[in-house]
Write a protein that holds these residues in place. Structure first.
Motif, PDB file in Angstrom:
ATOM      1  N   ILE A   1      -7.963 -11.461  -6.164  1.00 50.95           N
ATOM      2  CA  ILE A   1      -9.324 -11.159  -6.753  1.00 50.95           C
ATOM      3  C   ILE A   1      -9.267  -9.602  -7.348  1.00 50.95           C
ATOM      4  O   ILE A   1      -9.768  -8.857  -8.469  1.00 50.95           O
ATOM      5  N   SER A   2      -8.931  -8.416  -6.345  1.00 48.59           N
ATOM      6  CA  SER A   2      -8.438  -7.170  -7.136  1.00 48.59           C
ATOM      7  C   SER A   2      -7.724  -6.746  -8.280  1.00 48.59           C
ATOM      8  O   SER A   2      -8.364  -6.130  -9.420  1.00 48.59           O
ATOM      9  N   VAL A   3      -6.289  -7.471  -8.467  1.00 49.84           N
ATOM     10  CA  VAL A   3      -5.505  -7.638 -10.020  1.00 49.84           C
ATOM     11  C   VAL A   3      -7.195  -8.417 -10.692  1.00 49.84           C
ATOM     12  O   VAL A   3      -7.009  -7.833 -11.792  1.00 49.84           O
ATOM     13  N   ALA A   4      -7.728  -9.101 -10.249  1.00 56.17           N
ATOM     14  CA  ALA A   4      -7.808  -9.967 -11.502  1.00 56.17           C
ATOM     15  C   ALA A   4      -9.309  -9.033 -11.763  1.00 56.17           C
ATOM     16  O   ALA A   4      -9.551  -9.349 -13.148  1.00 56.17           O
ATOM     17  N   ALA A   5      -9.599  -8.749 -11.556  1.00 55.89           N
ATOM     18  CA  ALA A   5     -10.849  -7.787 -12.005  1.00 55.89           C
ATOM     19  C   ALA A   5     -10.336  -6.096 -12.718  1.00 55.89           C
ATOM     20  O   ALA A   5     -11.631  -5.477 -12.875  1.00 55.89           O
TER      21      ALA A   5
ATOM     22  N   LEU B   1      -9.522  -3.795 -10.728  1.00 59.81           N
ATOM     23  CA  LEU B   1      -9.269  -2.663  -9.707  1.00 59.81           C
ATOM     24  C   LEU B   1      -7.770  -2.093  -9.047  1.00 59.81           C
ATOM     25  O   LEU B   1      -8.311  -1.042  -8.699  1.00 59.81           O
ATOM     26  N   ASN B   2      -7.199  -3.116  -8.767  1.00 60.38           N
ATOM     27  CA  ASN B   2      -5.553  -2.465  -8.516  1.00 60.38           C
ATOM     28  C   ASN B   2      -4.983  -3.254 -10.083  1.00 60.38           C
ATOM     29  O   ASN B   2      -4.534  -4.352 -10.091  1.00 60.38           O
ATOM     30  N   PRO B   3      -4.242  -2.429  -9.701  1.00 58.99           N
ATOM     31  CA  PRO B   3      -2.882  -3.056 -11.261  1.00 58.99           C
ATOM     32  C   PRO B   3      -2.002  -3.832 -11.272  1.00 58.99           C
ATOM     33  O   PRO B   3      -1.586  -4.599 -12.002  1.00 58.99           O
ATOM     34  N   THR B   4      -1.467  -4.105  -9.823  1.00 56.12           N
ATOM     35  CA  THR B   4      -0.553  -4.721  -9.712  1.00 56.12           C
ATOM     36  C   THR B   4      -1.456  -5.728  -8.176  1.00 56.12           C
ATOM     37  O   THR B   4      -1.356  -4.818  -7.354  1.00 56.12           O
ATOM     38  N   PHE B   5      -0.349  -6.473  -7.524  1.00 57.72           N
ATOM     39  CA  PHE B   5      -0.585  -7.396  -6.390  1.00 57.72           C
ATOM     40  C   PHE B   5      -0.587  -6.120  -5.100  1.00 57.72           C
ATOM     41  O   PHE B   5      -0.804  -6.402  -3.921  1.00 57.72           O
ATOM     42  N   LEU B   6       0.909  -5.971  -5.061  1.00 59.11           N
ATOM     43  CA  LEU B   6       1.663  -5.056  -3.913  1.00 59.11           C
ATOM     44  C   LEU B   6       0.148  -3.501  -4.334  1.00 59.11           C
ATOM     45  O   LEU B   6      -0.215  -2.768  -3.227  1.00 59.11           O
ATOM     46  N   ASP B   7      -0.552  -3.290  -5.208  1.00 60.05           N
ATOM     47  CA  ASP B   7      -1.294  -2.329  -5.004  1.00 60.05           C
ATOM     48  C   ASP B   7      -2.206  -2.568  -4.550  1.00 60.05           C
ATOM     49  O   ASP B   7      -3.561  -1.555  -3.513  1.00 60.05           O
ATOM     50  N   ALA B   8      -2.732  -3.972  -5.017  1.00 59.41           N
ATOM     51  CA  ALA B   8      -3.657  -4.246  -4.340  1.00 59.41           C
ATOM     52  C   ALA B   8      -3.693  -4.921  -2.266  1.00 59.41           C
ATOM     53  O   ALA B   8      -4.913  -5.014  -1.731  1.00 59.41           O
ATOM     54  N   LEU B   9      -2.735  -4.468  -1.886  1.00 65.14           N
ATOM     55  CA  LEU B   9      -2.317  -4.174  -0.265  1.00 65.14           C
ATOM     56  C   LEU B   9      -1.914  -2.695  -0.120  1.00 65.14           C
ATOM     57  O   LEU B   9      -1.464  -3.059   0.922  1.00 65.14           O
ATOM     58  N   GLY B  10      -2.188  -2.097  -0.407  1.00 62.12           N
ATOM     59  CA  GLY B  10      -1.815  -0.806  -0.842  1.00 62.12           C
ATOM     60  C   GLY B  10      -2.523  -0.237  -0.075  1.00 62.12           C
ATOM     61  O   GLY B  10      -3.758   0.088   0.518  1.00 62.12           O
ATOM     62  N   PRO B  11      -2.822   1.420   0.421  1.00 58.43           N
ATOM     63  CA  PRO B  11      -3.465   2.267   0.526  1.00 58.43           C
ATOM     64  C   PRO B  11      -4.775   2.208  -0.717  1.00 58.43           C
ATOM     65  O   PRO B  11      -6.058   2.603   0.199  1.00 58.43           O
TER      66      PRO B  11
ATOM     67  N   ASP C   1     -17.117   1.047  -6.677  1.00 55.71           N
ATOM     68  CA  ASP C   1     -18.133   0.469  -7.626  1.00 55.71           C
ATOM     69  C   ASP C   1     -17.831  -0.930  -7.615  1.00 55.71           C
ATOM     70  O   ASP C   1     -16.654  -1.648  -8.608  1.00 55.71           O
ATOM     71  N   LEU C   2     -18.717  -1.481  -6.339  1.00 49.10           N
ATOM     72  CA  LEU C   2     -18.399  -3.508  -7.123  1.00 49.10           C
ATOM     73  C   LEU C   2     -19.020  -4.158  -7.083  1.00 49.10           C
ATOM     74  O   LEU C   2     -20.581  -4.005  -7.678  1.00 49.10           O
ATOM     75  N   THR C   3     -19.052  -4.590  -8.033  1.00 49.32           N
ATOM     76  CA  THR C   3     -20.126  -6.460  -8.107  1.00 49.32           C
ATOM     77  C   THR C   3     -20.621  -7.331  -7.327  1.00 49.32           C
ATOM     78  O   THR C   3     -19.949  -6.475  -6.174  1.00 49.32           O
ATOM     79  N   PRO C   4     -22.059  -7.636  -7.511  1.00 50.02           N
ATOM     80  CA  PRO C   4     -22.133  -8.507  -6.672  1.00 50.02           C
ATOM     81  C   PRO C   4     -20.982  -8.987  -5.019  1.00 50.02           C
ATOM     82  O   PRO C   4     -21.991  -9.097  -4.214  1.00 50.02           O
TER      83      PRO C   4
END
Length: 193
Positions: free
Chosen positions: A83-87, A89-99, A155-158
């Protein structure tokens, strides 16, 4: 001491005199004991030593709950990363599982949780206690970390905020299950009797 009668000697007038026979001290002849012998079972119960209950692992239901809880938590992490990559919030899947993860736990935490739940579900009591303790702490750390790494201020959506709350609630749920297993393991190790 016993009294014995000797046969009549000739010319004794038909009378017999008792002869006293004394057993010398220390001859090994002891008077029979009167009354039932004391048995070890009749000893004072207050002097009995405490017997430690056998070491047993956590109940199977709790083991299953912990395994399912961590499995569900890992699934939420992976979906949250997607979801983070699709939205964006993070550029890559590994970034979405990082710090910088916002909707998932970092990869090191996920690996640690797998190791901890394996330890918590072992049959060896000491290993299970350590696993439950670490899982309890990990859930609290995951909850508190959001206040320091900016996760709760992002800053996140509901929908994303609800998903983040779900993720944190799952961490706390696993922590509660692990603490319940820890308490049961510690109670079963107390001395009884």
């Amino acid at each position: 001491m016993f009294a014995a009668h000797t046969p009549d000697a000739p010319g004794s007038g038909g009378t017999s005199s008792p002869i006293r026979v004394d057993h010398p001290a220390g001859s090994g002849t002891a008077a029979p004991a009167h009354g039932p012998a004391a048995s070890p079972a009749s000893a004072d119960p207050g002097t009995a030593t405490a017997v430690r209950a056998p070491a047993t692992p956590a109940p199977r239901s709790l083991v299953s709950a912990l395994s399912c809880g961590v499995g569900l938590l890992l699934a939420i992490d992976l979906v949250g990363a997607w979801i983070s990559v699709a939205a964006g919030l993070n550029p890559t899947f590994l970034d979405a599982l990082g710090p910088e993860a916002r909707l998932s736990a970092p990869i090191p935490m996920m690996i640690a949780q797998i190791v901890m739940v394996v330890a918590a579900t072992r049959s060896r009591r000491a290993v299970a206690i350590a696993g439950c303790l670490l899982l309890t702490i990990a859930g609290l750390v995951a909850f508190l970390s959001g206040f320091y790494d900016g996760g709760y201020a992002a800053d996140l959506t509901p929908f994303q905020r609800v998903y983040q709350i779900t993720l944190v609630a799952a961490h706390l749920g696993v922590s509660v299950l692990a603490s319940a297993g820890l308490v049961r393991l510690l109670r079963r190790g107390r001395p009884t009797g």
